[in-house]
Scaffold this active site. Sequence first.
Site, short mmCIF file in Angstrom:
data_model
loop_
_atom_site.label_atom_id
_atom_site.label_comp_id
_atom_site.label_asym_id
_atom_site.label_seq_id
_atom_site.Cartn_x
_atom_site.Cartn_y
_atom_site.Cartn_z
N THR A 212 -1.54 -15.32 3.21
CA THR A 212 -0.95 -16.08 2.11
C THR A 212 0.14 -15.26 1.47
OG1 THR A 212 -3.07 -17.16 1.71
CG2 THR A 212 -1.43 -17.30 -0.03
N THR B 34 -0.81 -6.80 5.50
CA THR B 34 -0.41 -5.41 5.26
C THR B 34 -1.00 -4.41 6.24
OG1 THR B 34 -2.20 -5.08 3.65
CG2 THR B 34 -0.07 -5.85 2.80
N ASP B 35 -2.13 -4.72 6.88
CA ASP B 35 -2.80 -3.71 7.71
C ASP B 35 -1.90 -3.15 8.80
OD1 ASP B 35 -5.08 -3.92 6.23
OD2 ASP B 35 -6.37 -4.58 7.86
N LYS C 263 1.49 2.42 5.78
CA LYS C 263 0.50 2.08 4.77
C LYS C 263 -0.38 3.29 4.53
CE LYS C 263 -3.00 -1.33 3.49
NZ LYS C 263 -3.71 -2.59 3.82
#
Length: 452
Positions: free
Chosen positions: A108, A184-185, A263
């Site tokens: 999302t 994001t991973d 990240k």
Amino acid sequence: MSGDDQLKGYHGFARKKLEGAGVKIWSIVRIINPDATYEGILLPRSELGDEEHVVLKLKTGYNVGVKITEETVIEEVGYSPGHYALPERKVEFKPGKPLVSLIGTGGTVASRLDYRTGAVIPAFTPQELFSAVPELEEICNLETVSLFEIFSEDMQPEYWVQIAKKVAEEINRGVDGVIVAHGTDTMHFTSAALSFMLKDLTVPVVLVGSQRSSDRPSSDAAINLISSAIVASRSDIAEVVVCMHGSSSDDYNLIHRGTRVRKMHTSRRDAFRTIGDIPLGVVANGKIRMLRNDYKRRSDHGKVTVDSKIDPKVVLLYTYPGMQPDIIEHIVKTGYHGIVLAGTGLGHCPKTIIPQIERAVKDGIAVAMTSQCLYGFVGMNVYERGRDLLKIGVIPCGNMLPETAYVKLVYVLGHTRDADEVREMMTSNMCGEITSGEPYNAYLILQGVEES
């Protein structure tokens, strides 16, 4: 809520207590335990949840898990059914404003929370996005493309190719910038892949996601999307970048080069950091401030192409004390074509696996060395172990990040298996993945903007 299950996700003891109280999902309930009383909206649960807790949406907007025991008393005090639609918002094309294409890959990118019910309403069409994040309408004209819907941990190299082709298609039809909404991973893997595949970029390609979902008051989704739209529509960059929170507050976002970003935290909003360098720029108060000038500039001319030749038979392997040689043997036997080692220190590995690495190289498997330290360069001429690895053909990757080196080897082996050619390509800087040195302020937590 769709379906006939009025207590979706609940089972066992908790479900029996809820059924006994005559409540259902979206009921406003009061749960009385010997030590505390809670009141909120009963939310659906994952089917993998335990049978001793229920989840409530409190008036504060936070979700809380409440343990249910034999002594627990559950009362229904109201009902607030979930609504799964955003209000319609008329979208008109505004001449003079840049046109940005947003490509969705899953998750999302933005949503709006119905605080009465706890329902998180996903937004993706321009009408939905402008309703959920009205600031976007003042920045650009927005068009959306839903390419696929997957969790980023399920991303595959072949999906990188699909994203690259869609990005090129959108740019070549005349958009002023592209946003790629991504989980994001593995965002830094995809940003590296697009950096290698997209040739002759003329506009910004901005990857964006959110660390915290929109049902949390501390969500970073809207600000990340706003900042990414500013970069895609107004910046003079013509590279692949990642735009995410630069601090734990909402004061600025950073613009990271796609091959130097990683990240670095599981949950902080400022999880993405430029490693061994400083970011390209900062977005704050609706304005862009560039921190450096060694980036490719936007152009009105040229056609973007996609170099999509890849070889996914590559493994990324961290070395560690006690590492056994059968790991390398298995990789060789199962037909892999490349190994990226994230070695210790300056690029080292246990001596126990050196014979197997030598055999792999002799069998035509490319073996490249990075450092799991992340910061700094591999220095394989410094100590005997590094020199031994160089002698058997291991490729030193400078200060390339392990994940970037993995992506690059996937890309390089798609073009050649010749050992000399692979070495030449892996040790040559293509798009900022290898730098000539590290700035003095590239190892600081605030990423080089602390003095500004």
